[in-house]
Design an enzyme around this catalytic site. Structure first.
Site, PDB file in Angstrom:
ATOM      1  N   GLN A  78       0.833  -1.207   0.000  1.00  0.00           N
ATOM      2  CA  GLN A  78       0.000   0.000   0.000  1.00  0.00           C
ATOM      3  C   GLN A  78       0.867   1.255   0.000  1.00  0.00           C
ATOM      4  O   GLN A  78       1.116   1.851   1.048  1.00  0.00           O
ATOM      5  CB  GLN A  78      -0.884  -0.049   1.254  1.00  0.00           C
ATOM      6  CG  GLN A  78      -1.886   1.035   1.373  1.00  0.00           C
ATOM      7  CD  GLN A  78      -3.095   0.788   0.520  1.00  0.00           C
ATOM      8  OE1 GLN A  78      -3.506  -0.344   0.331  1.00  0.00           O
ATOM      9  NE2 GLN A  78      -3.666   1.842  -0.002  1.00  0.00           N
ATOM     10  N   PHE A  79       1.362   1.665  -1.168  1.00  0.00           N
ATOM     11  CA  PHE A  79       2.242   2.830  -1.241  1.00  0.00           C
ATOM     12  C   PHE A  79       1.551   4.112  -0.769  1.00  0.00           C
ATOM     13  O   PHE A  79       2.207   5.059  -0.339  1.00  0.00           O
ATOM     14  CB  PHE A  79       2.815   3.007  -2.649  1.00  0.00           C
ATOM     15  CG  PHE A  79       1.863   3.611  -3.646  1.00  0.00           C
ATOM     16  CD1 PHE A  79       1.859   4.975  -3.877  1.00  0.00           C
ATOM     17  CD2 PHE A  79       0.984   2.805  -4.361  1.00  0.00           C
ATOM     18  CE1 PHE A  79       0.984   5.535  -4.796  1.00  0.00           C
ATOM     19  CE2 PHE A  79       0.112   3.353  -5.282  1.00  0.00           C
ATOM     20  CZ  PHE A  79       0.110   4.722  -5.498  1.00  0.00           C
ATOM     21  N   THR A  80       0.225   4.159  -0.807  1.00  0.00           N
ATOM     22  CA  THR A  80      -0.488   5.376  -0.424  1.00  0.00           C
ATOM     23  C   THR A  80      -0.383   5.686   1.076  1.00  0.00           C
ATOM     24  O   THR A  80      -0.764   6.779   1.493  1.00  0.00           O
ATOM     25  CB  THR A  80      -1.967   5.324  -0.849  1.00  0.00           C
ATOM     26  OG1 THR A  80      -2.600   4.222  -0.212  1.00  0.00           O
ATOM     27  CG2 THR A  80      -2.103   5.207  -2.365  1.00  0.00           C
TER      28      THR A  80
END
Length: 149
Positions: A78-80
């Site tokens: 989950q890069f966000t």
């Protein structure tokens, strides 16, 4: 490295309409990787997740760990989690690690969880995913490996 840990009684992840990962009792873990994360960050997060006492015992107290309840993990990259929303209305993701570094550490994270005898199901790195789960409690905890330094 940041993780959002959510206690779940069921969870699944779909890519292009196909279920690629599914668990029953356990945790949904959203994992974000930043530029300076290393294997030390991975080890810290893995140790924290498998030993965190967030499952209820017979007295309805959060005294049991994932290991104690023999729970599983649905692991989602989950890069966000490294979104910077301080300026403007569009988040910046410059604090997220480049995909090649993030993918390597994500894979290592999942391997180390498996080495702890935890059943791990995963999403697909870089794909558009539909994640569904039932959060129990609800219990949602955020852990940042930088808090260890």
């Amino acid at each position: 490295m940041k993780v959002v840990i959510q206690r779940a009684k069921d969870a699944s992840v779909r890519v292009a309409g196909e279920t690629i990962g599914k668990i029953d009792n356990g945790l949904v873990v959203l994992l974000g990787v930043t530029h300076d994360d290393t294997i030390d960050d991975v080890n810290y997060i893995v140790n924290k997740i498998v030993n965190l006492r967030i499952f209820e015992d017979e007295n309805n107290k959060m005294n049991l760990s994932l290991k104690d309840v023999k729970g599983s993990i649905l692991s989602i990259s989950q890069f966000t989690l490294y979104a910077d929303t301080r300026k403007g209305r569009r988040p910046s993701f410059v604090q997220a690690a480049p995909p090649n570094i993030a993918d390597e550490l994500y894979r290592t994270f999942n391997e180390l969880l498996a080495n702890e005898n935890i059943h791990v199901e995963t999403g697909q790195f870089g794909a558009m995913m539909d994640v569904s789960f039932t959060n129990v409690g609800p219990v949602t905890i955020i852990v940042d490996s930088k808090d260890n330094k």
